[in-house]
Design a protein around this motif. Structure first.
Motif, mmCIF file in Angstrom:
data_model
loop_
_atom_site.group_PDB
_atom_site.id
_atom_site.type_symbol
_atom_site.label_atom_id
_atom_site.label_comp_id
_atom_site.label_asym_id
_atom_site.label_seq_id
_atom_site.Cartn_x
_atom_site.Cartn_y
_atom_site.Cartn_z
ATOM 1 N N GLU A 10 -10.755 3.041 -37.676
ATOM 2 C CA GLU A 10 -10.796 4.335 -36.992
ATOM 3 C C GLU A 10 -9.520 4.636 -36.223
ATOM 4 O OE1 GLU A 10 -13.263 6.359 -37.352
ATOM 5 O OE2 GLU A 10 -14.596 5.004 -38.439
ATOM 6 N N ALA A 11 -8.539 3.743 -36.278
ATOM 7 C CA ALA A 11 -7.348 3.880 -35.429
ATOM 8 C C ALA A 11 -6.677 5.239 -35.591
ATOM 9 C CB ALA A 11 -6.358 2.752 -35.722
ATOM 10 N N GLY A 12 -6.626 5.749 -36.795
ATOM 11 C CA GLY A 12 -5.965 7.026 -37.031
ATOM 12 C C GLY A 12 -6.715 8.219 -36.480
ATOM 13 N N THR A 13 -7.980 8.038 -36.100
ATOM 14 C CA THR A 13 -8.781 9.143 -35.590
ATOM 15 C C THR A 13 -8.975 9.072 -34.077
ATOM 16 O OG1 THR A 13 -10.951 8.041 -35.771
ATOM 17 C CG2 THR A 13 -10.062 9.068 -37.764
ATOM 18 N N LEU A 14 -8.535 7.989 -33.443
ATOM 19 C CA LEU A 14 -8.793 7.782 -32.017
ATOM 20 C C LEU A 14 -7.753 8.481 -31.152
ATOM 21 C CD1 LEU A 14 -9.693 3.963 -31.962
ATOM 22 C CD2 LEU A 14 -11.251 5.925 -32.122
ATOM 23 N N SER A 15 -8.223 9.100 -30.070
ATOM 24 C CA SER A 15 -7.314 9.675 -29.080
ATOM 25 C C SER A 15 -6.819 8.625 -28.105
ATOM 26 C CB SER A 15 -8.019 10.796 -28.307
ATOM 27 O OG SER A 15 -8.388 11.842 -29.161
ATOM 28 N N ALA A 16 -7.619 7.582 -27.878
ATOM 29 C CA ALA A 16 -7.239 6.539 -26.922
ATOM 30 C C ALA A 16 -8.112 5.318 -27.147
ATOM 31 C CB ALA A 16 -7.389 7.028 -25.480
ATOM 32 N N LEU A 17 -7.625 4.191 -26.648
ATOM 33 C CA LEU A 17 -8.409 2.961 -26.576
ATOM 34 C C LEU A 17 -8.584 2.644 -25.095
ATOM 35 C CD1 LEU A 17 -9.710 0.358 -27.728
ATOM 36 C CD2 LEU A 17 -7.431 -0.678 -27.635
ATOM 37 N N VAL A 18 -9.832 2.617 -24.636
ATOM 38 C CA VAL A 18 -10.126 2.348 -23.233
ATOM 39 C C VAL A 18 -10.732 0.957 -23.128
ATOM 40 C CG1 VAL A 18 -11.309 3.141 -21.160
ATOM 41 C CG2 VAL A 18 -10.540 4.800 -22.872
ATOM 42 N N CYS A 19 -10.139 0.138 -22.271
ATOM 43 C CA CYS A 19 -10.568 -1.254 -22.131
ATOM 44 C C CYS A 19 -11.277 -1.459 -20.801
ATOM 45 C CB CYS A 19 -9.374 -2.194 -22.236
ATOM 46 S SG CYS A 19 -8.450 -2.030 -23.790
ATOM 47 N N GLY A 20 -12.030 -2.537 -20.714
ATOM 48 C CA GLY A 20 -12.740 -2.843 -19.481
ATOM 49 C C GLY A 20 -13.070 -4.316 -19.391
ATOM 50 N N GLY A 21 -13.404 -4.744 -18.186
ATOM 51 C CA GLY A 21 -13.753 -6.144 -17.965
ATOM 52 C C GLY A 21 -12.633 -6.899 -17.295
ATOM 53 N N ASP A 22 -12.322 -8.078 -17.830
ATOM 54 C CA ASP A 22 -11.263 -8.924 -17.288
ATOM 55 C C ASP A 22 -9.955 -8.643 -18.021
ATOM 56 O OD1 ASP A 22 -10.412 -11.464 -15.738
ATOM 57 O OD2 ASP A 22 -9.885 -11.933 -17.803
ATOM 58 N N ARG A 23 -8.903 -8.282 -17.280
ATOM 59 C CA ARG A 23 -7.650 -7.887 -17.916
ATOM 60 C C ARG A 23 -7.077 -8.991 -18.797
ATOM 61 N NH1 ARG A 23 -4.299 -3.708 -17.066
ATOM 62 N NH2 ARG A 23 -5.356 -3.144 -15.118
ATOM 63 N N ARG A 24 -7.137 -10.237 -18.327
ATOM 64 C CA ARG A 24 -6.572 -11.332 -19.125
ATOM 65 C C ARG A 24 -7.350 -11.533 -20.419
ATOM 66 N NH1 ARG A 24 -5.275 -16.561 -15.550
ATOM 67 N NH2 ARG A 24 -7.441 -16.272 -14.893
ATOM 68 N N ALA A 25 -8.657 -11.373 -20.351
ATOM 69 C CA ALA A 25 -9.459 -11.500 -21.567
ATOM 70 C C ALA A 25 -9.134 -10.378 -22.547
ATOM 71 C CB ALA A 25 -10.950 -11.493 -21.218
ATOM 72 N N VAL A 26 -8.983 -9.157 -22.025
ATOM 73 C CA VAL A 26 -8.614 -8.027 -22.887
ATOM 74 C C VAL A 26 -7.240 -8.263 -23.512
ATOM 75 C CG1 VAL A 26 -8.018 -5.574 -22.903
ATOM 76 C CG2 VAL A 26 -10.039 -6.365 -21.644
ATOM 77 N N ASP A 27 -6.276 -8.705 -22.694
ATOM 78 C CA ASP A 27 -4.925 -8.963 -23.206
ATOM 79 C C ASP A 27 -4.945 -10.020 -24.296
ATOM 80 O OD1 ASP A 27 -3.924 -7.106 -21.442
ATOM 81 O OD2 ASP A 27 -3.202 -8.579 -19.988
ATOM 82 N N ALA A 28 -5.782 -11.049 -24.119
ATOM 83 C CA ALA A 28 -5.861 -12.124 -25.125
ATOM 84 C C ALA A 28 -6.388 -11.589 -26.451
ATOM 85 C CB ALA A 28 -6.756 -13.249 -24.610
ATOM 86 N N VAL A 29 -7.354 -10.681 -26.392
ATOM 87 C CA VAL A 29 -7.882 -10.096 -27.626
ATOM 88 C C VAL A 29 -6.812 -9.246 -28.311
ATOM 89 C CG1 VAL A 29 -9.607 -8.545 -28.601
ATOM 90 C CG2 VAL A 29 -10.247 -10.121 -26.763
ATOM 91 N N LEU A 30 -6.157 -8.391 -27.541
ATOM 92 C CA LEU A 30 -5.179 -7.464 -28.124
ATOM 93 C C LEU A 30 -3.877 -8.144 -28.519
ATOM 94 C CD1 LEU A 30 -5.692 -4.311 -25.868
ATOM 95 C CD2 LEU A 30 -6.485 -4.695 -28.212
ATOM 96 N N ALA A 31 -3.714 -9.416 -28.153
ATOM 97 C CA ALA A 31 -2.528 -10.156 -28.585
ATOM 98 C C ALA A 31 -2.585 -10.512 -30.066
ATOM 99 C CB ALA A 31 -2.358 -11.420 -27.749
ATOM 100 N N ASP A 32 -3.752 -10.374 -30.681
ATOM 101 C CA ASP A 32 -3.878 -10.659 -32.110
ATOM 102 C C ASP A 32 -2.998 -9.680 -32.891
ATOM 103 O OD1 ASP A 32 -5.020 -10.422 -34.899
ATOM 104 O OD2 ASP A 32 -6.333 -11.985 -34.109
ATOM 105 N N PRO A 33 -2.111 -10.177 -33.757
ATOM 106 C CA PRO A 33 -1.182 -9.287 -34.482
ATOM 107 C C PRO A 33 -1.882 -8.207 -35.303
ATOM 108 C CG PRO A 33 -0.506 -11.580 -34.705
ATOM 109 C CD PRO A 33 -1.855 -11.592 -34.058
#
Length: 216
Positions: free
Chosen positions: A151-174
């Motif tokens: 759905e990336a091409g249709t999204l206006s934004a990605l909103v994250c929540g919870g623990d910032r370090r945990a979110v960063d670890a997930v989004l570090a995946d290439p």
């Protein structure tokens, strides 16, 4: 939905549902009198004649507005957004269109808590815990790739929540690199990610954040 919290540097942040924004602005005028308005790099600033100010920040994914009427219209316009809520042992991923959750997936992994043990035992425990956390992040990234990437091409934004370090670890995946330009600055404060928490997060992700400073 209207919530309030103290702001660093003074004042308070007020989060307002887009459909209640006009009513909130009317209340601001009733409390502080007439105001002047001007667009800013972050949204629209209302400056009341008694010295009170309200800096309106648009919801993630909404374009900047030229005046208050334009701001209200764009804030109320439904947008498709991605949601990624993560803590060390749980993740919730979803796609919302306006206030409707279209797709979602929730998962949890076992990550040991901290221990008071010392010496070699503590070091082995720490390594085991780090390995569990990395495995949890990989599994969370798998979910994000499955739900969000198509759905990336249709999204206006990605909103994250919870623990910032945990979110960063997930989004570090290439694999998730296409999502990074969509990531909003807003980080939602949420409980342990569950389906009900994900549904509740939609309102927080769509809210207009207003920095209110009262007269000195």
């Amino acid at each position: 939905m209207t919530t309030s919290r103290p702001a660093a540097g003074g004042g308070r942040w007020v989060d307002v549902d887009p459909d209640r924004l006009t009513r909130w602005v009317d209340g601001f005028r009733e409390r502080h009198g007439d105001y002047a308005q001007r667009p800013t790099e972050e949204g629209v600033l209302l400056a009341a004649f008694d010295g009170a100010t309200a800096a309106l920040h648009p919801p993630p994914g909404a374009p900047l507005a030229t005046d208050l009427a334009d701001f209200v219209d764009t804030a109320r316009t439904p947008r498709r957004i991605g949601l990624l809520l993560a803590r060390k042992s749980a993740v919730a991923v979803g796609v919302a269109d306006g206030d409707r959750l279209l797709a979602s997936k929730v998962d949890s992994s076992y990550v040991q808590g901290r221990t008071a043990a010392g010496g070699w035992s503590q070091q082995r425990f720490a390594r085991r815990r780090d390995n569990q956390a990395r495995a949890a992040a990989r599994e969370a990234a798998d979910l994000a790739a499955r739900i969000l990437l198509p759905e990336a091409g249709t999204l206006s934004a990605l909103v994250c929540g919870g623990d910032r370090r945990a979110v960063d670890a997930v989004l570090a995946d290439p694999r998730l690199a296409p999502l990074l330009p969509l990531r909003a600055d807003r980080l939602l404060e949420v409980a342990e990610p569950r389906h009900a928490v994900l549904v509740e997060a939609i309102a927080a992700a769509r809210a207009v954040s207003i920095l209110v400073r009262d007269p000195v």
